[in-house]
Design an enzyme around this catalytic site. Structure first.
Site, PDB file in Angstrom:
ATOM      1  CB  ALA A 180      -0.916   0.003   1.219  1.00 44.62           C
ATOM      2  CD  GLU A 186       0.877   8.046  -7.837  1.00 41.41           C
ATOM      3  OE1 GLU A 186       1.229   9.074  -7.247  1.00 41.41           O
ATOM      4  OE2 GLU A 186       1.427   7.668  -8.900  1.00 41.41           O
ATOM      5  CG  HIS A 442     -11.742  35.517  -3.246  1.00 39.35           C
ATOM      6  ND1 HIS A 442     -11.928  34.471  -2.361  1.00 39.35           N
ATOM      7  CD2 HIS A 442     -12.987  35.919  -3.629  1.00 39.35           C
ATOM      8  CE1 HIS A 442     -13.229  34.277  -2.195  1.00 39.35           C
ATOM      9  NE2 HIS A 442     -13.885  35.136  -2.954  1.00 39.35           N
TER      10      HIS A 442
HETATM   11  P1  FAD Z   1      15.589   5.955 -13.922  1.00 37.41           P
HETATM   12  O1  FAD Z   1      14.460   6.812 -14.296  1.00 37.41           O
HETATM   13  O2  FAD Z   1      15.315   4.573 -13.473  1.00 37.41           O
HETATM   14  O3  FAD Z   1      16.546   5.934 -15.187  1.00 37.41           O
HETATM   15  C1  FAD Z   1      17.666   5.137 -15.278  1.00 37.41           C
HETATM   16  C2  FAD Z   1      17.914   4.806 -16.729  1.00 37.41           C
HETATM   17  O4  FAD Z   1      19.189   4.180 -16.827  1.00 37.41           O
HETATM   18  C3  FAD Z   1      16.909   3.844 -17.330  1.00 37.41           C
HETATM   19  O5  FAD Z   1      16.559   4.277 -18.622  1.00 37.41           O
HETATM   20  C4  FAD Z   1      17.676   2.532 -17.399  1.00 37.41           C
HETATM   21  O6  FAD Z   1      17.246   1.694 -18.466  1.00 37.41           O
HETATM   22  C5  FAD Z   1      19.061   3.049 -17.672  1.00 37.41           C
HETATM   23  N1  FAD Z   1      20.147   2.121 -17.316  1.00 37.41           N
HETATM   24  C6  FAD Z   1      20.271   1.313 -16.256  1.00 37.41           C
HETATM   25  N2  FAD Z   1      21.466   0.680 -16.281  1.00 37.41           N
HETATM   26  C7  FAD Z   1      22.095   1.119 -17.393  1.00 37.41           C
HETATM   27  C8  FAD Z   1      23.355   0.864 -17.963  1.00 37.41           C
HETATM   28  N3  FAD Z   1      24.249   0.041 -17.396  1.00 37.41           N
HETATM   29  N4  FAD Z   1      23.673   1.488 -19.115  1.00 37.41           N
HETATM   30  C9  FAD Z   1      22.802   2.336 -19.721  1.00 37.41           C
HETATM   31  N5  FAD Z   1      21.606   2.628 -19.210  1.00 37.41           N
HETATM   32  C10 FAD Z   1      21.265   2.027 -18.066  1.00 37.41           C
HETATM   33  N6  FAD Z   1       8.701  10.110  -9.052  1.00 37.41           N
HETATM   34  C11 FAD Z   1       8.183  11.342  -8.936  1.00 37.41           C
HETATM   35  O7  FAD Z   1       8.901  12.264  -8.537  1.00 37.41           O
HETATM   36  N7  FAD Z   1       6.889  11.627  -9.255  1.00 37.41           N
HETATM   37  C12 FAD Z   1       6.053  10.658  -9.688  1.00 37.41           C
HETATM   38  O8  FAD Z   1       4.878  10.925  -9.963  1.00 37.41           O
HETATM   39  C13 FAD Z   1       6.549   9.344  -9.819  1.00 37.41           C
HETATM   40  N8  FAD Z   1       5.746   8.364 -10.258  1.00 37.41           N
HETATM   41  C14 FAD Z   1       6.260   7.102 -10.404  1.00 37.41           C
HETATM   42  C15 FAD Z   1       5.395   6.099 -10.829  1.00 37.41           C
HETATM   43  C16 FAD Z   1       5.870   4.812 -10.970  1.00 37.41           C
HETATM   44  C17 FAD Z   1       4.921   3.724 -11.456  1.00 37.41           C
HETATM   45  C18 FAD Z   1       7.246   4.520 -10.707  1.00 37.41           C
HETATM   46  C19 FAD Z   1       7.792   3.136 -10.907  1.00 37.41           C
HETATM   47  C20 FAD Z   1       8.101   5.514 -10.269  1.00 37.41           C
HETATM   48  C21 FAD Z   1       7.605   6.818 -10.100  1.00 37.41           C
HETATM   49  N9  FAD Z   1       8.418   7.849  -9.646  1.00 37.41           N
HETATM   50  C22 FAD Z   1       7.902   9.100  -9.492  1.00 37.41           C
HETATM   51  C23 FAD Z   1       9.833   7.620  -9.310  1.00 37.41           C
HETATM   52  C24 FAD Z   1      10.731   8.058 -10.482  1.00 37.41           C
HETATM   53  O9  FAD Z   1      10.337   7.348 -11.642  1.00 37.41           O
HETATM   54  C25 FAD Z   1      12.192   7.804 -10.158  1.00 37.41           C
HETATM   55  O10 FAD Z   1      12.531   8.403  -8.930  1.00 37.41           O
HETATM   56  C26 FAD Z   1      13.066   8.375 -11.247  1.00 37.41           C
HETATM   57  O11 FAD Z   1      12.778   7.783 -12.487  1.00 37.41           O
HETATM   58  C27 FAD Z   1      14.554   8.194 -10.916  1.00 37.41           C
HETATM   59  O12 FAD Z   1      15.323   8.711 -11.952  1.00 37.41           O
HETATM   60  P2  FAD Z   1      16.764   8.108 -12.319  1.00 37.41           P
HETATM   61  O13 FAD Z   1      17.231   8.891 -13.488  1.00 37.41           O
HETATM   62  O14 FAD Z   1      17.586   8.034 -11.115  1.00 37.41           O
HETATM   63  O15 FAD Z   1      16.479   6.601 -12.765  1.00 37.41           O
HETATM   64  P1  NAI Z   2       6.831   2.166  -1.497  1.00 37.25           P
HETATM   65  O1  NAI Z   2       8.082   2.080  -0.732  1.00 37.25           O
HETATM   66  O2  NAI Z   2       6.133   3.460  -1.645  1.00 37.25           O
HETATM   67  O3  NAI Z   2       5.749   1.162  -0.874  1.00 37.25           O
HETATM   68  C1  NAI Z   2       5.983  -0.201  -0.766  1.00 37.25           C
HETATM   69  C2  NAI Z   2       4.991  -0.772   0.237  1.00 37.25           C
HETATM   70  O4  NAI Z   2       5.050  -2.174   0.173  1.00 37.25           O
HETATM   71  C3  NAI Z   2       5.323  -0.370   1.676  1.00 37.25           C
HETATM   72  O5  NAI Z   2       4.178   0.124   2.303  1.00 37.25           O
HETATM   73  C4  NAI Z   2       5.822  -1.670   2.290  1.00 37.25           C
HETATM   74  O6  NAI Z   2       5.557  -1.758   3.664  1.00 37.25           O
HETATM   75  C5  NAI Z   2       5.032  -2.688   1.487  1.00 37.25           C
HETATM   76  N1  NAI Z   2       5.643  -4.014   1.469  1.00 37.25           N
HETATM   77  C6  NAI Z   2       6.957  -4.335   1.338  1.00 37.25           C
HETATM   78  N2  NAI Z   2       7.113  -5.673   1.345  1.00 37.25           N
HETATM   79  C7  NAI Z   2       5.881  -6.218   1.458  1.00 37.25           C
HETATM   80  C8  NAI Z   2       5.380  -7.556   1.503  1.00 37.25           C
HETATM   81  N3  NAI Z   2       6.204  -8.613   1.427  1.00 37.25           N
HETATM   82  N4  NAI Z   2       4.050  -7.732   1.629  1.00 37.25           N
HETATM   83  C9  NAI Z   2       3.200  -6.680   1.698  1.00 37.25           C
HETATM   84  N5  NAI Z   2       3.624  -5.394   1.672  1.00 37.25           N
HETATM   85  C10 NAI Z   2       4.936  -5.162   1.532  1.00 37.25           C
HETATM   86  O7  NAI Z   2       7.178   1.498  -2.917  1.00 37.25           O
HETATM   87  P2  NAI Z   2       6.407   1.473  -4.292  1.00 37.25           P
HETATM   88  O8  NAI Z   2       4.957   1.763  -4.131  1.00 37.25           O
HETATM   89  O9  NAI Z   2       6.843   0.215  -4.934  1.00 37.25           O
HETATM   90  O10 NAI Z   2       7.041   2.693  -5.066  1.00 37.25           O
HETATM   91  C11 NAI Z   2       8.456   2.768  -5.237  1.00 37.25           C
HETATM   92  C12 NAI Z   2       8.905   4.171  -5.196  1.00 37.25           C
HETATM   93  O11 NAI Z   2       8.585   4.819  -6.415  1.00 37.25           O
HETATM   94  C13 NAI Z   2       8.255   5.037  -4.134  1.00 37.25           C
HETATM   95  O12 NAI Z   2       8.873   4.892  -2.886  1.00 37.25           O
HETATM   96  C14 NAI Z   2       8.468   6.402  -4.672  1.00 37.25           C
HETATM   97  O13 NAI Z   2       9.745   6.829  -4.319  1.00 37.25           O
HETATM   98  C15 NAI Z   2       8.385   6.191  -6.162  1.00 37.25           C
HETATM   99  N6  NAI Z   2       7.066   6.606  -6.640  1.00 37.25           N
HETATM  100  C16 NAI Z   2       6.711   7.905  -6.499  1.00 37.25           C
HETATM  101  C17 NAI Z   2       5.485   8.346  -6.905  1.00 37.25           C
HETATM  102  C18 NAI Z   2       5.113   9.759  -6.691  1.00 37.25           C
HETATM  103  O14 NAI Z   2       5.995  10.551  -6.393  1.00 37.25           O
HETATM  104  N7  NAI Z   2       3.852  10.127  -6.829  1.00 37.25           N
HETATM  105  C19 NAI Z   2       4.521   7.450  -7.552  1.00 37.25           C
HETATM  106  C20 NAI Z   2       4.992   6.097  -7.604  1.00 37.25           C
HETATM  107  C21 NAI Z   2       6.231   5.717  -7.190  1.00 37.25           C
END
Ligand code: FAD
Ligand code: NAI
EC number: 1.8.1.4
Length: 463
Positions: A180, A186, A442
């Site tokens: 959760a 989301e 406002h």
């Molecule tokens: P990444 O975005 O993971 O980028 C890393 C890149 O490096 C990837 O393209 C990967 O393929 C590439 N790579 C890996 N290894 C290699 C290699 N050896 N050589 C070349 N390329 C490589 N964050 C928010 O702030 N707001 C949100 O609304 C939000 N929503 C999210 C929703 C979901 C479903 C998920 C999964 C994440 C969300 N996040 C959100 C988190 C956010 O996506 C990450 O924090 C962010 O993408 C991190 O950026 P990064 O550049 O560090 O890594």
């Molecule tokens: P998360 O860390 O937000 O939540 C994972 C949840 O899974 C926790 O509540 C944890 O207690 C639970 N969990 C872990 N192991 C479990 C198990 N074995 N059984 C049941 N519950 C378990 O991680 P999540 O949702 O995977 O997202 C990853 C990250 O991506 C977030 O921490 C956030 O940094 C980023 N993200 C950000 C968004 C945003 O900024 N709006 C949207 C989506 C992702």
């Protein structure tokens, strides 16, 4: 300069480095539909497509259940999921193409493939990309993170990670979500609004424990009202896939329950991407959880190798990753690159939205502050009433001695945008009185922020 990884950390670092005069290349391995696609997790399978689907599904929900309150009667509304997914994909394509354009504009060379550290060479590094080798003085690692797998249920079949959960071609009748956390609520919201019956299984006893407890309580209440079913404190015992779906057996209290789902999303956090990077061969130091160890200037243990974004841990957020990209490029150019980790906004894009920055009341007390706080509900705001969405509130937490704002906590309509103003005030070390004396237009939702700040000294006008 070679940046490995083209997500928010890497592509931003590459652009900023090029702007500062470095000859820069960015290596990225991500592929979507068999084609290279810049932007990393965030743009391809994270932030952007999830928000596109949240938006579409919210409109569907509105047409079905909410427009009637506005006196608008829509009969026979139905879902074209294929078109909804195609729109989401088009948004991603457009934004990813935008990064390719920005690379060209800033003269960043874009290389597709896995990048790896090969060996040190003349004070710099040789970086391998496939068969090719490139020389660089500086290497920035920005390889991001991947979804953590549940050993009991590897991804595949009916068990999905975030990418799978954003591309389901049918609305599942029964959807299970393990975790959760942010992704769970989301993406659970998306599929619930599109018609799935959603059950969320969470290991911890409580909900959104990083958030202000009143915000978390209100969020849980609202999500449950929308039909999401939550079970806390569960321990997953078995997961079995059949052709038709997944059966999940879990312990809840002293009961063992087996639930059947058509699909299961596993969203239990993320792990850093360091495989394939040559980390072990060159002696790159990782911490006990596998994140690359980096100091406050993003230096790793290897000379001229830096690391930023999800792969170094901390808040796994795109905006944190981007700011680190700017900071590391500026530090390498001899400037004073810096990220203020105390004021990073968190936003969860549920309905209503949740947003916070800085300390909760409990954290502030733990750090030795005497605090005072003000709270104001959206139910007393005219614009929110006009919107037909008066759920939630804004809370401002300030230092009782200096009045400096220590934290802001919100749940309500459009708080993803409202948090920006408070972050700006906090960045300038502003006080609750500063925020309270700023003229707010406002009628706007932002007046709730002003009134919450007025509430710190118990002088709200409208409640
Ligand atoms: P990444 O975005 O993971 O980028 C890393 C890149 O490096 C990837 O393209 C990967 O393929 C590439 N790579 C890996 N290894 C290699 C290699 N050896 N050589 C070349 N390329 C490589 N964050 C928010 O702030 N707001 C949100 O609304 C939000 N929503 C999210 C929703 C979901 C479903 C998920 C999964 C994440 C969300 N996040 C959100 C988190 C956010 O996506 C990450 O924090 C962010 O993408 C991190 O950026 P990064 O550049 O560090 O890594
Ligand atoms: P998360 O860390 O937000 O939540 C994972 C949840 O899974 C926790 O509540 C944890 O207690 C639970 N969990 C872990 N192991 C479990 C198990 N074995 N059984 C049941 N519950 C378990 O991680 P999540 O949702 O995977 O997202 C990853 C990250 O991506 C977030 O921490 C956030 O940094 C980023 N993200 C950000 C968004 C945003 O900024 N709006 C949207 C989506 C992702």
């Amino acid at each position: 300069m070679i940046v490995i990884g083209g997500g928010p950390a890497g592509y931003v670092a590459a652009i900023r480095a090029a702007q500062l005069g470095f000859k820069t290349a960015c290596v990225d391995a991500f592929e979507r539909g068999g084609k290279a696609s810049l932007g990393g997790t965030c743009l391809n399978v994270g932030c952007i497509p999830s928000k596109a689907m949240l938006d579409s599904s919210e409109r569907f929900e509105m047409v079905q259940h909410e427009l009637v309150d506005h006196g608008i009667l829509v009969e026979g509304a139905s879902l074209d999921l294929g078109k909804m997914l195609a729109r989401k994909d088009a948004v991603v394509d457009k934004m990813s193409g935008g990064i390719a354009y920005l690379f060209k504009k800033n003269k960043v060379t874009s290389l597709h493939g896995l990048g790896r550290l090969v060996r040190q060479d003349q004070g710099g590094w040789v970086v391998g990309v496939g068969e090719q080798e490139f020389a660089a003085k500086h290497v920035i690692i920005a390889t991001g993170s991947s979804p953590r797998e549940l050993p009991l249920a590897p991804f595949g079949g009916h068990v999905m990670d975030n990418a799978g959960a954003l591309a389901l071609d049918r609305v599942p009748g029964k959807l299970g979500v393990i975790g959760a956390g942010v992704i769970g609520v989301e993406l659970g919201s998306v599929w619930r609004r599109l018609g799935a019956q959603v059950t969320v299984l969470e290991a911890l006893p409580g909900f959104l424990q990083a958030a202000d407890p009143a915000v978390a309580r209100e969020a849980l209440k609202q999500l449950q009202k929308q039909g999401l079913e939550f079970h806390f404190g569960v321990k997953i015992a078995r997961i079995e896939q059949t052709e038709a779906g997944v059966s999940v057996t879990y312990a809840e209290g002293d009961q063992e329950v087996t639930a059947q789902f058509d699909k299961l999303i596993v969203a239990i956090g993320r792990v850093p991407n360091t495989q394939g990077l040559g980390a072990q061969d060159v002696g790159l130091e990782l911490d006990e959880r596998g994140f690359i160890k980096a100091d406050s200037h993003y230096r790793t243990n290897l000379p001229n190798v830096y690391a930023i974004g999800d792969v170094i841990g901390g808040a796994m957020l795109a905006h944190k990753a981007e700011e680190e990209g700017v900071a590391v490029a500026e530090l390498l150019a001899g400037q004073a690159g810096h990220v203020n980790y105390n004021v990073i906004p968190w936003v969860i894009y549920t309905s209503p939205e949740i947003a916070w920055a800085g300390l909760t009341e409990a954290q502030a007390k733990e750090q030795g502050y005497d605090i005072k706080s003000g709270q104001f509900p959206f139910s007393a705001n005219g614009r929110a009433a006009g919107h037909n969405d008066t759920r939630g509130f804004v809370k401002v937490v300030a230092d009782a001695k200096t009045d400096r704002i220590l934290g802001v906590h919100m749940i309500g309509p459009n708080v993803s945008e409202l948090i920006g103003e408070t972050v700006a005030v906090m960045e300038f070390a502003g006080s609750s009185e500063d925020l309270a004396r700023i003229v707010h237009a406002h009628p706007t939702l932002s007046e709730v922020v002003k009134e919450a700040a007025l509430g710190v000294e118990k002088r709200t006008i409208h409640a």
